[in-house]
Design a protein around this motif. Sequence first.
Motif, PDB file in Angstrom:
ATOM      1  N   ASP A  10     -12.507  26.999 -27.310  1.00 52.11           N
ATOM      2  CA  ASP A  10     -12.310  26.914 -25.862  1.00 52.11           C
ATOM      3  C   ASP A  10     -10.955  26.274 -25.572  1.00 52.11           C
ATOM      4  OD1 ASP A  10     -12.472  26.615 -23.115  1.00 52.11           O
ATOM      5  OD2 ASP A  10     -14.591  26.047 -23.160  1.00 52.11           O
ATOM      6  N   THR A  11     -10.069  27.016 -24.916  1.00 48.82           N
ATOM      7  CA  THR A  11      -8.728  26.495 -24.616  1.00 48.82           C
ATOM      8  C   THR A  11      -8.591  26.033 -23.166  1.00 48.82           C
ATOM      9  OG1 THR A  11      -7.970  28.770 -24.215  1.00 48.82           O
ATOM     10  CG2 THR A  11      -7.607  27.867 -26.408  1.00 48.82           C
ATOM     11  N   ALA A  12      -9.660  26.159 -22.368  1.00 47.56           N
ATOM     12  CA  ALA A  12      -9.623  25.683 -20.979  1.00 47.56           C
ATOM     13  C   ALA A  12     -10.199  24.274 -20.923  1.00 47.56           C
ATOM     14  CB  ALA A  12     -10.413  26.616 -20.071  1.00 47.56           C
ATOM     15  N   VAL A  13      -9.507  23.350 -21.592  1.00 47.36           N
ATOM     16  CA  VAL A  13      -9.968  21.973 -21.690  1.00 47.36           C
ATOM     17  C   VAL A  13      -8.926  21.036 -21.095  1.00 47.36           C
ATOM     18  CG1 VAL A  13     -11.410  22.403 -23.714  1.00 47.36           C
ATOM     19  CG2 VAL A  13      -9.004  21.778 -24.017  1.00 47.36           C
ATOM     20  N   LYS A  14      -9.320  19.791 -20.918  1.00 52.50           N
ATOM     21  CA  LYS A  14      -8.417  18.809 -20.340  1.00 52.50           C
ATOM     22  C   LYS A  14      -7.162  18.675 -21.201  1.00 52.50           C
ATOM     23  CE  LYS A  14      -8.358  14.062 -18.553  1.00 52.50           C
ATOM     24  NZ  LYS A  14      -9.145  12.823 -18.370  1.00 52.50           N
ATOM     25  N   GLY A  15      -5.996  18.713 -20.564  1.00 52.93           N
ATOM     26  CA  GLY A  15      -4.736  18.599 -21.286  1.00 52.93           C
ATOM     27  C   GLY A  15      -4.173  19.928 -21.737  1.00 52.93           C
ATOM     28  N   SER A  16      -4.936  21.017 -21.539  1.00 53.01           N
ATOM     29  CA  SER A  16      -4.460  22.338 -21.923  1.00 53.01           C
ATOM     30  C   SER A  16      -4.106  23.138 -20.673  1.00 53.01           C
ATOM     31  CB  SER A  16      -5.523  23.067 -22.744  1.00 53.01           C
ATOM     32  OG  SER A  16      -5.024  24.308 -23.208  1.00 53.01           O
ATOM     33  N   SER A  17      -3.644  24.358 -20.891  1.00 51.67           N
ATOM     34  CA  SER A  17      -3.292  25.238 -19.769  1.00 51.67           C
ATOM     35  C   SER A  17      -3.267  26.666 -20.286  1.00 51.67           C
ATOM     36  CB  SER A  17      -1.922  24.880 -19.192  1.00 51.67           C
ATOM     37  OG  SER A  17      -0.906  25.123 -20.157  1.00 51.67           O
ATOM     38  N   SER A  70     -19.926  28.696 -16.819  1.00 44.09           N
ATOM     39  CA  SER A  70     -19.358  29.851 -17.516  1.00 44.09           C
ATOM     40  C   SER A  70     -19.413  29.639 -19.027  1.00 44.09           C
ATOM     41  CB  SER A  70     -17.915  30.096 -17.062  1.00 44.09           C
ATOM     42  OG  SER A  70     -17.031  29.110 -17.565  1.00 44.09           O
ATOM     43  N   ARG A  71     -19.236  28.398 -19.464  1.00 48.11           N
ATOM     44  CA  ARG A  71     -19.363  28.102 -20.902  1.00 48.11           C
ATOM     45  C   ARG A  71     -20.785  28.364 -21.396  1.00 48.11           C
ATOM     46  NH1 ARG A  71     -15.695  23.320 -19.658  1.00 48.11           N
ATOM     47  NH2 ARG A  71     -13.738  23.834 -20.726  1.00 48.11           N
ATOM     48  N   LEU A  72     -21.767  27.967 -20.587  1.00 53.71           N
ATOM     49  CA  LEU A  72     -23.157  28.202 -20.972  1.00 53.71           C
ATOM     50  C   LEU A  72     -23.401  29.689 -21.211  1.00 53.71           C
ATOM     51  CD1 LEU A  72     -25.079  25.873 -18.458  1.00 53.71           C
ATOM     52  CD2 LEU A  72     -24.620  25.440 -20.880  1.00 53.71           C
ATOM     53  N   MET A  73     -22.758  30.530 -20.424  1.00 50.16           N
ATOM     54  CA  MET A  73     -22.954  31.975 -20.539  1.00 50.16           C
ATOM     55  C   MET A  73     -22.243  32.570 -21.751  1.00 50.16           C
ATOM     56  SD  MET A  73     -24.954  33.332 -18.280  1.00 50.16           S
ATOM     57  CE  MET A  73     -24.456  35.030 -18.488  1.00 50.16           C
ATOM     58  N   ARG A  82     -10.608  33.289 -29.046  1.00 48.53           N
ATOM     59  CA  ARG A  82     -10.429  32.145 -28.162  1.00 48.53           C
ATOM     60  C   ARG A  82     -10.855  32.498 -26.740  1.00 48.53           C
ATOM     61  NH1 ARG A  82     -10.353  30.334 -32.433  1.00 48.53           N
ATOM     62  NH2 ARG A  82      -8.858  28.890 -33.402  1.00 48.53           N
ATOM     63  N   LEU A  83     -11.264  31.447 -26.025  1.00 47.61           N
ATOM     64  CA  LEU A  83     -11.811  31.611 -24.682  1.00 47.61           C
ATOM     65  C   LEU A  83     -11.053  30.724 -23.704  1.00 47.61           C
ATOM     66  CD1 LEU A  83     -14.218  32.660 -22.865  1.00 47.61           C
ATOM     67  CD2 LEU A  83     -15.434  30.592 -23.562  1.00 47.61           C
ATOM     68  N   TYR A  84     -10.670  31.301 -22.560  1.00 49.96           N
ATOM     69  CA  TYR A  84     -10.088  30.519 -21.474  1.00 49.96           C
ATOM     70  C   TYR A  84     -10.829  30.903 -20.203  1.00 49.96           C
ATOM     71  CZ  TYR A  84      -6.699  27.852 -18.805  1.00 49.96           C
ATOM     72  OH  TYR A  84      -6.109  26.902 -17.991  1.00 49.96           O
ATOM     73  N   VAL A  85     -11.849  30.127 -19.861  1.00 49.80           N
ATOM     74  CA  VAL A  85     -12.770  30.398 -18.746  1.00 49.80           C
ATOM     75  C   VAL A  85     -13.444  31.750 -18.983  1.00 49.80           C
ATOM     76  CG1 VAL A  85     -13.107  30.395 -16.256  1.00 49.80           C
ATOM     77  CG2 VAL A  85     -11.270  29.023 -17.240  1.00 49.80           C
ATOM     78  N   ASP A  86     -12.976  32.833 -18.315  1.00 49.85           N
ATOM     79  CA  ASP A  86     -13.594  34.141 -18.533  1.00 49.85           C
ATOM     80  C   ASP A  86     -12.649  35.121 -19.210  1.00 49.85           C
ATOM     81  OD1 ASP A  86     -11.916  34.239 -16.356  1.00 49.85           O
ATOM     82  OD2 ASP A  86     -13.086  35.734 -15.280  1.00 49.85           O
ATOM     83  N   ASP A  87     -11.518  34.635 -19.713  1.00 50.35           N
ATOM     84  CA  ASP A  87     -10.576  35.474 -20.446  1.00 50.35           C
ATOM     85  C   ASP A  87     -10.757  35.231 -21.943  1.00 50.35           C
ATOM     86  OD1 ASP A  87      -9.359  36.601 -18.153  1.00 50.35           O
ATOM     87  OD2 ASP A  87      -8.129  34.802 -17.910  1.00 50.35           O
ATOM     88  N   ILE A  88     -10.977  36.317 -22.691  1.00 50.19           N
ATOM     89  CA  ILE A  88     -11.227  36.214 -24.125  1.00 50.19           C
ATOM     90  C   ILE A  88     -10.097  36.907 -24.870  1.00 50.19           C
ATOM     91  CG2 ILE A  88     -12.845  36.733 -25.988  1.00 50.19           C
ATOM     92  CD1 ILE A  88     -15.033  36.969 -23.843  1.00 50.19           C
ATOM     93  N   SER A  89      -9.497  36.194 -25.810  1.00 49.91           N
ATOM     94  CA  SER A  89      -8.469  36.794 -26.655  1.00 49.91           C
ATOM     95  C   SER A  89      -9.041  36.972 -28.059  1.00 49.91           C
ATOM     96  CB  SER A  89      -7.211  35.925 -26.702  1.00 49.91           C
ATOM     97  OG  SER A  89      -7.495  34.652 -27.244  1.00 49.91           O
TER      98      SER A  89
END
Length: 326
Positions: free
Chosen positions: A147-154, A249-252, A273-280
């Motif tokens: 998960d890359t949508a975490v505090k300190g990331s962008s 969204s993480r739960l899903m 990798r996951l950023y909210v609802d964007d998956i790479s």
Amino acid sequence: WTQQGPIVESNGQKVSTDIAGLARGFENLRTATLKHENPLPASEGNQLRRAACCLATDRGLGLDFWAPAELLMLEDSHFNDLASVMTAAEAQLAPPTQALLNLIALLTKPMGGDRPIALTCMFYVLWSGIRSPSIDPFEAKFVQFWDTAVKGSSALRATLERRLFDELHTLEGDIAFALYWDLEKFYDSIKFRRLIALAIEVGYPINIFVMDLMFHMAPRILKWNSWFSGTIGVSKGILAGSKRSNTFSRLMLYPIIAEMHKTIPKSIVSRLRLYVDDISQNVYGKLAAVMKESAHLVRSLYTKLTSAELIISPKSAAVCSDNAAL
């Protein structure tokens, strides 16, 4: 919500079977939760005042028409009274009926279509403002490495990290393949039944979850320009912009991403990798292995996403360092 038989609206029309069944199921969950001791301390007026001070002064108004500037004009005694109401609502898992109505403003997108913006009542805004930090310990343990949508990331940092991996593998002579998945109307596609089951499975703090979900499940009114719809019942769709929308969204998506990580073959290197609802979905290795395994991994992820009744956006795109191979 607790009555038996067909649920009937005030205008005499029956509510859809999905909503009626969901309402009864949720009431069972609420009743079971009430049997557990509420672990939360009582709300305090000074907490609510601090939460009010953090609100943007230009935020849109919910259907209670309370503006942040008006809140700050209240006396401390008024915030204390409101805190008492919130404490009672939590104890009974029964928010004021007036707060259980959400305005969904439809804003026109530059490229066409509408973007729904949820404008909730101030009661929920303040309640989630003071209770959201109670979820932080759970989320700190729950968040995974992908998960890359975490505090300190962008989003920019996540993109630069992917590009760095692409360049390093290309320099080593590997083929770099990637598929960037975009989920269409993701928040609107989240079914409450599935969300409830997943929250219970991972041990989400149940008292806060049930209270929070009541606002997400509340009826909605659509606003487009100066036009308003009637009330609309919902059986899916969390409120974008709420304090814990990203957590929901993480739960899903976490179960899907976790299952995919178990299927990565040793013949290639794969980063999911996951950023909210964007998956790479990135795959690296020799040409033959990348082409073979990429097709399998892409098909597998597509199947899991669609099985969860999520919609794949046509904006999803595939790229490869070897144009001929792509």
